[in-house]
Design a protein around this motif. Sequence first.
Motif, mmCIF file in Angstrom:
data_model
loop_
_atom_site.group_PDB
_atom_site.id
_atom_site.type_symbol
_atom_site.label_atom_id
_atom_site.label_comp_id
_atom_site.label_asym_id
_atom_site.label_seq_id
_atom_site.Cartn_x
_atom_site.Cartn_y
_atom_site.Cartn_z
ATOM 1 N N GLU A 6 0.379 -2.602 -4.682
ATOM 2 C CA GLU A 6 -1.029 -3.180 -4.584
ATOM 3 C C GLU A 6 -1.698 -2.388 -5.798
ATOM 4 O O GLU A 6 -2.800 -3.424 -6.054
ATOM 5 C CB GLU A 6 -1.724 -2.607 -3.417
ATOM 6 C CG GLU A 6 -1.763 -0.818 -3.667
ATOM 7 C CD GLU A 6 -2.783 -0.293 -2.150
ATOM 8 O OE1 GLU A 6 -2.948 -1.216 -1.317
ATOM 9 O OE2 GLU A 6 -3.113 1.017 -2.254
ATOM 10 N N LYS A 60 -4.172 -5.578 -7.558
ATOM 11 C CA LYS A 60 -5.727 -5.511 -7.843
ATOM 12 C C LYS A 60 -6.047 -5.939 -9.314
ATOM 13 O O LYS A 60 -6.952 -6.425 -9.554
ATOM 14 C CB LYS A 60 -5.990 -3.959 -7.597
ATOM 15 C CG LYS A 60 -6.066 -3.638 -6.234
ATOM 16 C CD LYS A 60 -6.326 -2.264 -6.098
ATOM 17 C CE LYS A 60 -6.357 -1.833 -4.461
ATOM 18 N NZ LYS A 60 -6.730 -0.407 -4.220
ATOM 19 N N GLU A 83 2.693 -11.941 -1.838
ATOM 20 C CA GLU A 83 2.973 -11.510 -0.677
ATOM 21 C C GLU A 83 4.057 -12.153 0.023
ATOM 22 O O GLU A 83 3.733 -13.403 0.622
ATOM 23 C CB GLU A 83 1.618 -11.165 -0.023
ATOM 24 C CG GLU A 83 1.601 -10.368 1.335
ATOM 25 C CD GLU A 83 2.289 -9.028 1.242
ATOM 26 O OE1 GLU A 83 3.508 -8.929 1.696
ATOM 27 O OE2 GLU A 83 1.774 -8.294 0.665
ATOM 28 N N ASP A 133 0.824 -1.409 -0.134
ATOM 29 C CA ASP A 133 0.100 -0.079 -0.010
ATOM 30 C C ASP A 133 1.017 1.241 -0.161
ATOM 31 O O ASP A 133 0.336 2.333 -0.511
ATOM 32 C CB ASP A 133 -1.054 -0.131 1.213
ATOM 33 C CG ASP A 133 -0.452 -0.139 2.498
ATOM 34 O OD1 ASP A 133 1.046 -0.764 2.712
ATOM 35 O OD2 ASP A 133 -0.640 0.269 3.639
#
Length: 615
Positions: free
Chosen positions: A339, A343, A351, A334
């Motif tokens: 990120e 998406k 991750e 983030d």
Amino acid sequence: MNTEELVELGQQLRVDSVRAAAAAASGHPTSSMSAADLMAVLLAHHLRYDFERPAHPGNDRFILSKGHASPLLYSAYKAAGVIDDEELLTFRRLGSRLEGHPTPRRLPWVETATGSLGQGLPVGVGIALAGQRLDRTGYRVWVMCGDSELAEGSVWEAAEHAGHEHLDNLIVIVDVNRLGQRGETRHGHDLDAYARRFRAFDWHTVEVDGHDVDAVDRAYAEALATEGRPIAVLARTLKGKGVADAEDREGLHGKPLKDADEAIAELGGTRAIRVRVQEPPTTRSLHSAGSGQLELPRWEKGERVPTRDAFGRALTALGTARSDVVALDGEVGDSTRAEYFAKEHPERYFECYIAEQQMVAAAVGMAARGRVPYATTFAAFLTRAYDFVRMAAVSGAGINLVGSHAGVAIGQDGPSQMGLEDLAMMRAVHGSTVLYPCDANQTAKLLAATVGLAGVRYLRTSRGGSEVIYGPDEEFPVGGSKVLRSSDADRLTVVAAGVTVPEALAAADALEPEGIRIRVIDLYSVKPVDRETLRRAAEETGCLLTVEDHHPEGGLGDAVLDAFTDGGPVPRLVRLAVRTMPGSADPDEQLHAAGIDADSIATAARLLVEQVIVA
């Protein structure tokens, strides 16, 4: 092979390991001898590999994490028929493919460079992840570790990650031979001590006598039948197995045996057993890079955009155009803006949590499987993984590292979060490329350029918004720079990069009414550096002033100095950099306190051109 033949193969691997080390007068034969039976059973019964086609999509992958036991690996290659006896005896000689520790630069069957202990399993996790989530061709990943290296924290980062991801295509073989370099290992022959640790990370464990070839065979079969969990085969072995003067004795690590001929005779003499390794299963070809049109995001001049935002959007576009691009994150997606990629392309986003060693290792593993990985975290935290970066260069791995939140410009978070050493760190890596964009369009273009580069590539991004100064169609060749201010009356040249570029431009604007003209160079390519432009600036203005949001050692100033190391005259060079330990303050205050803001640049320029400004 039957039991007797497997025993004989193990002895051959021992003999050839002794011979190779004797020919080199160096090496680690005793560490090779302990694992010889483990290797013999794997090679003869369980490994599926086409040595003529190392890139076969169905090939199992093997990593010798205890890379000092390279004589064993090369002896196995000889048994498989891919090197001959003459080449085996070139071990460790100048020009030989058979280096002291194996590297893929030399041998096509080596997945990754090893020798810095604790790296084979983390890279194996990356390969297993690629096999499980991307390739899906059914190959298994075999990693042979020594017990000494299980003291490395990176091993347990890997163990936890593998358990979390349920990597049942990953089998680690631990050669528990009890002896390290200077004496007994932490847990000696206590197999249960290791088993408890692996089981804590949700691994299936098998404990076995590593010199009982039938028991080893059954252990491997059990490993292959296990579903839903990675597998650790913990094998009790004896270092120097088979030679009375060496077996389970301290003080012989890294030394050829004193009397190689006598040892060979004790092991039953030389043999010429040839192993027919199982063929890999027929499978589909792996992914292709894809031929989608790359449509990079575009920004108009004057917009304020953090370069980290531009990176996230550009990486997402790159992932849309190329199916071989993958992203790895250290639980800061983030903040780094990785990120955005997650998406749009969740199947290619990995991750790794706050385990930077595992993140970089996984990137190396992904690259070994033909992917183009982008691993992202704060620039400061890449220091934790530097040995993996160094070894990636030894492997010749093509990986991309992106460090965000660089320098004092991040503001209030303070020095623990500030990457102030990263440019030096990455510049020192063999064959690396180091890029530091100053605006959004430049970030996007430089990111796209990294795909076609070799080796380790590093892109430095910034937290705060910066004004877009380049149009979306501007080009930024790697190894180039941009001259943003220039005239025949320039009194000196300011060389900046990233957050200091707008500060240098502001300083130039402030000085012009005073009759002080300065040249401004945006040195976005820190390595390779634009020697021609820097030399021309030095000739025409007489002095270079570098300004960087980085410690003075090894960063932009040293990169500029390197442009003048050919024996020619060196210009006057003055460097502004972060020379004190910063605290917490807002970004503008930080730049001023460090002496790298527009006011500081202007003050330094006045002094350098000997202009006295009377208030």
